[in-house]
Design an enzyme around this catalytic site. Structure first.
Site, PDB file in Angstrom:
ATOM      1  N   ASN A  74      -7.907 -11.462  -8.269  1.00  0.00           N
ATOM      2  CA  ASN A  74      -6.729 -11.364  -9.122  1.00  0.00           C
ATOM      3  C   ASN A  74      -7.060 -11.707 -10.577  1.00  0.00           C
ATOM      4  O   ASN A  74      -6.424 -12.553 -11.200  1.00  0.00           O
ATOM      5  CB  ASN A  74      -5.679 -12.360  -8.597  1.00  0.00           C
ATOM      6  CG  ASN A  74      -4.298 -11.781  -8.655  1.00  0.00           C
ATOM      7  OD1 ASN A  74      -3.948 -11.150  -9.645  1.00  0.00           O
ATOM      8  ND2 ASN A  74      -3.525 -11.976  -7.612  1.00  0.00           N
ATOM      9  N   GLY A 116      -5.110   1.210  -5.119  1.00  0.00           N
ATOM     10  CA  GLY A 116      -3.851   1.771  -5.613  1.00  0.00           C
ATOM     11  C   GLY A 116      -3.438   3.010  -4.836  1.00  0.00           C
ATOM     12  O   GLY A 116      -3.431   2.996  -3.600  1.00  0.00           O
ATOM     13  N   LYS A 145      -4.997   5.498  -4.161  1.00  0.00           N
ATOM     14  CA  LYS A 145      -6.073   6.052  -3.330  1.00  0.00           C
ATOM     15  C   LYS A 145      -6.222   5.289  -2.017  1.00  0.00           C
ATOM     16  O   LYS A 145      -7.151   5.542  -1.250  1.00  0.00           O
ATOM     17  CB  LYS A 145      -7.385   6.050  -4.109  1.00  0.00           C
ATOM     18  CG  LYS A 145      -7.351   6.911  -5.351  1.00  0.00           C
ATOM     19  CD  LYS A 145      -8.736   7.426  -5.695  1.00  0.00           C
ATOM     20  CE  LYS A 145      -8.693   8.529  -6.742  1.00  0.00           C
ATOM     21  NZ  LYS A 145      -8.173   8.043  -8.048  1.00  0.00           N
ATOM     22  N   GLY A 146      -5.339   4.336  -1.765  1.00  0.00           N
ATOM     23  CA  GLY A 146      -5.387   3.623  -0.490  1.00  0.00           C
ATOM     24  C   GLY A 146      -6.317   2.437  -0.521  1.00  0.00           C
ATOM     25  O   GLY A 146      -6.339   1.684  -1.497  1.00  0.00           O
ATOM     26  N   ASP A 199      -0.584  -8.238  -3.661  1.00  0.00           N
ATOM     27  CA  ASP A 199      -0.305  -9.472  -2.920  1.00  0.00           C
ATOM     28  C   ASP A 199       0.253  -9.155  -1.540  1.00  0.00           C
ATOM     29  O   ASP A 199      -0.097  -9.791  -0.550  1.00  0.00           O
ATOM     30  CB  ASP A 199       0.679 -10.341  -3.710  1.00  0.00           C
ATOM     31  CG  ASP A 199       0.209 -10.560  -5.144  1.00  0.00           C
ATOM     32  OD1 ASP A 199      -1.014 -10.714  -5.348  1.00  0.00           O
ATOM     33  OD2 ASP A 199       1.047 -10.546  -6.059  1.00  0.00           O
ATOM     34  N   ASN A 258      -1.761  -1.088   3.608  1.00  0.00           N
ATOM     35  CA  ASN A 258      -1.359   0.024   2.729  1.00  0.00           C
ATOM     36  C   ASN A 258       0.149   0.230   2.778  1.00  0.00           C
ATOM     37  O   ASN A 258       0.792   0.489   1.749  1.00  0.00           O
ATOM     38  CB  ASN A 258      -2.038   1.332   3.160  1.00  0.00           C
ATOM     39  CG  ASN A 258      -3.488   1.416   2.726  1.00  0.00           C
ATOM     40  OD1 ASN A 258      -3.925   0.730   1.809  1.00  0.00           O
ATOM     41  ND2 ASN A 258      -4.246   2.284   3.381  1.00  0.00           N
TER      42      ASN A 258
HETATM   43  P1  ADP Z   1      -3.321  -4.638  -7.109  1.00  0.00           P
HETATM   44  O1  ADP Z   1      -1.823  -4.804  -7.257  1.00  0.00           O
HETATM   45  O2  ADP Z   1      -4.012  -5.882  -6.610  1.00  0.00           O
HETATM   46  O3  ADP Z   1      -3.997  -3.996  -8.278  1.00  0.00           O
HETATM   47  P2  ADP Z   1      -3.223  -2.056  -5.797  1.00  0.00           P
HETATM   48  O4  ADP Z   1      -2.488  -1.504  -6.967  1.00  0.00           O
HETATM   49  O5  ADP Z   1      -4.479  -1.391  -5.379  1.00  0.00           O
HETATM   50  O6  ADP Z   1      -3.505  -3.611  -5.890  1.00  0.00           O
HETATM   51  O7  ADP Z   1      -2.190  -2.003  -4.580  1.00  0.00           O
HETATM   52  C1  ADP Z   1      -2.501  -2.517  -3.314  1.00  0.00           C
HETATM   53  C2  ADP Z   1      -2.207  -1.487  -2.250  1.00  0.00           C
HETATM   54  O8  ADP Z   1      -0.821  -1.119  -2.302  1.00  0.00           O
HETATM   55  C3  ADP Z   1      -2.998  -0.195  -2.431  1.00  0.00           C
HETATM   56  O9  ADP Z   1      -4.246  -0.299  -1.780  1.00  0.00           O
HETATM   57  C4  ADP Z   1      -2.072   0.816  -1.786  1.00  0.00           C
HETATM   58  O10 ADP Z   1      -2.247   0.861  -0.406  1.00  0.00           O
HETATM   59  C5  ADP Z   1      -0.682   0.269  -2.095  1.00  0.00           C
HETATM   60  N1  ADP Z   1      -0.130   0.878  -3.315  1.00  0.00           N
HETATM   61  C6  ADP Z   1      -0.126   0.382  -4.573  1.00  0.00           C
HETATM   62  N2  ADP Z   1       0.450   1.241  -5.446  1.00  0.00           N
HETATM   63  C7  ADP Z   1       0.835   2.312  -4.723  1.00  0.00           C
HETATM   64  C8  ADP Z   1       1.506   3.550  -5.018  1.00  0.00           C
HETATM   65  N3  ADP Z   1       1.904   3.869  -6.260  1.00  0.00           N
HETATM   66  N4  ADP Z   1       1.718   4.416  -4.002  1.00  0.00           N
HETATM   67  C9  ADP Z   1       1.339   4.133  -2.740  1.00  0.00           C
HETATM   68  N5  ADP Z   1       0.706   2.987  -2.395  1.00  0.00           N
HETATM   69  C10 ADP Z   1       0.461   2.083  -3.356  1.00  0.00           C
END
Ligand code: ADP
Length: 316
Positions: free
Chosen positions: A167, A228, A230-231, A259, A283
């Site tokens: 984080n 994000g 991309k899973g 989180d 996810n």
């Molecule tokens: P962080 O908030 O720590 O940067 P991410 O943005 O990768 O983490 O989000 C964590 C997980 O949440 C991703 O691996 C994905 O599975 C899901 N996620 C986050 N944003 C999206 C989105 N816009 N659409 C679908 N799934 C999402």
């Protein structure tokens, strides 16, 4: 072996209804929402049925009560949340800009959130814990590091495991003890939950394969990488790699996705699920959370996440 425990800040979030720049004129706000990265993590963990507890501090006010009641209702152990008579519960006001970046007004450093300390209740929780989850946000809280060290000693000492979500705010890594603490956690963590480039920062090398190999050489047992839209991917110490696609949702509020992902992943693995299944729940928890307003309003129970998974297509 005992509950998953996290240490860190509990806050309320109050959010602007409209996008724009900052808070320089009266605007419509919604909230308060229960928040704080560790609180979101532990709430999702508890909602999934994983035994879970948090060491934190709130004020003797409605913002504190809102959080404690929410965590309690969702099944978390709130016995080690202390209530400060003198300081208010921490808060964060957030407004999204058109480009998706965010402006904040924080009241954390001079709030109850900064007062966490090694109380008897915290010691007792560590003594029955089976897993410690550490979040990089805790590095900024005075007193938190001593607690993390104490908890690491107690929980590792009784055969428990440790996960670490960096984080990171990269600019903080150069400050004070942060780099040393970061490195210490990389030495001790069984499970690492980096997001995007944090993988390379943690490994000290670029390139996914090289980074993963470097982290396994130093003793990390498992990596769940958040990507994000991309899973996410699982990397196991034996060279296994599993990729799982994200779910297609309309993003309303991205705060808390990582989180929720972490809380779900740790809960599922500790409940005995295989990595692929844990990635799917994680996810789903992240996607469900970004589809609603409020940093932990989308955290789901097993039944809610099952229904979400059954009803939601994957992103290509
Ligand atoms: P962080 O908030 O720590 O940067 P991410 O943005 O990768 O983490 O989000 C964590 C997980 O949440 C991703 O691996 C994905 O599975 C899901 N996620 C986050 N944003 C999206 C989105 N816009 N659409 C679908 N799934 C999402």
């Amino acid at each position: 072996l005992g509950p998953t425990v996290v240490i860190g800040e509990i806050l309320v979030e109050i959010m602007a209804l409209t996008r724009g720049n900052g808070f320089l004129e009266p605007i419509e706000l919604v909230g308060p929402y229960a928040s704080g990265a560790p609180a979101i993590f532990i709430d999702q963990c508890a909602r999934l049925g994983g035994a879970a507890g948090i060491v934190a501090s709130v004020g003797d006010d409605d913002f504190g009560r809102l959080n404690v009641e929410r965590l309690r209702a969702d099944g978390a152990d709130v016995s080690a949340i202390s209530v400060s008579p003198d300081f208010p519960t921490g808060s964060a006001f957030v407004r999204y800009r058109e480009d998706g970046s965010r402006d904040f007004v924080f009241n954390i450093g001079k709030s109850a959130a900064a007062l966490i300390g090694l109380t008897d209740a915290a010691k007792a929780l560590f003594e029955r814990a089976g897993h410690l989850h550490v979040m990089g946000t805790a590095f900024a809280i005075p007193g938190a590091w001593e607690m993390i060290e104490h908890a690491l000693g107690v929980i590792k000492g009784r055969g428990g495991s440790v996960s670490f979500d960096p984080n990171l705010r990269k600019e903080l890594l150069g400050q004070g003890q942060t780099q040393a603490r970061f490195q210490r956690l990389l030495d001790l963590a069984d499970l690492l939950l980096p997001s995007g480039d944090e993988l390379f920062v943690a490994a000290g090398v670029e390139g996914e394969e090289a980074a993963v190999a470097a982290l396994f050489r130093r003793g990390i047992g498992e990596i769940a990488l958040k990507r994000g839209e991309k899973g996410s991917s699982f990397f196991g110490g034996d060279g296994t790699r599993i990729d799982r696609l994200a779910f297609a949702v309309t993003e309303v509020d991205p705060t808390g996705a990582g989180d929720c992902f972490g809380g779900a992943y740790v809960a599922c693995r500790r409940l005995g699920m295989a990595p692929a299944e844990a990635l799917d729940y994680a996810n789903a928890a992240g996607a469900r959370n970004v589809s609603v307003r409020g940093p932990m309003e989308g955290a789901g129970t097993r039944a809610e996440l099952d229904a979400f998974i059954a009803a939601t297509p994957r992103l290509p």
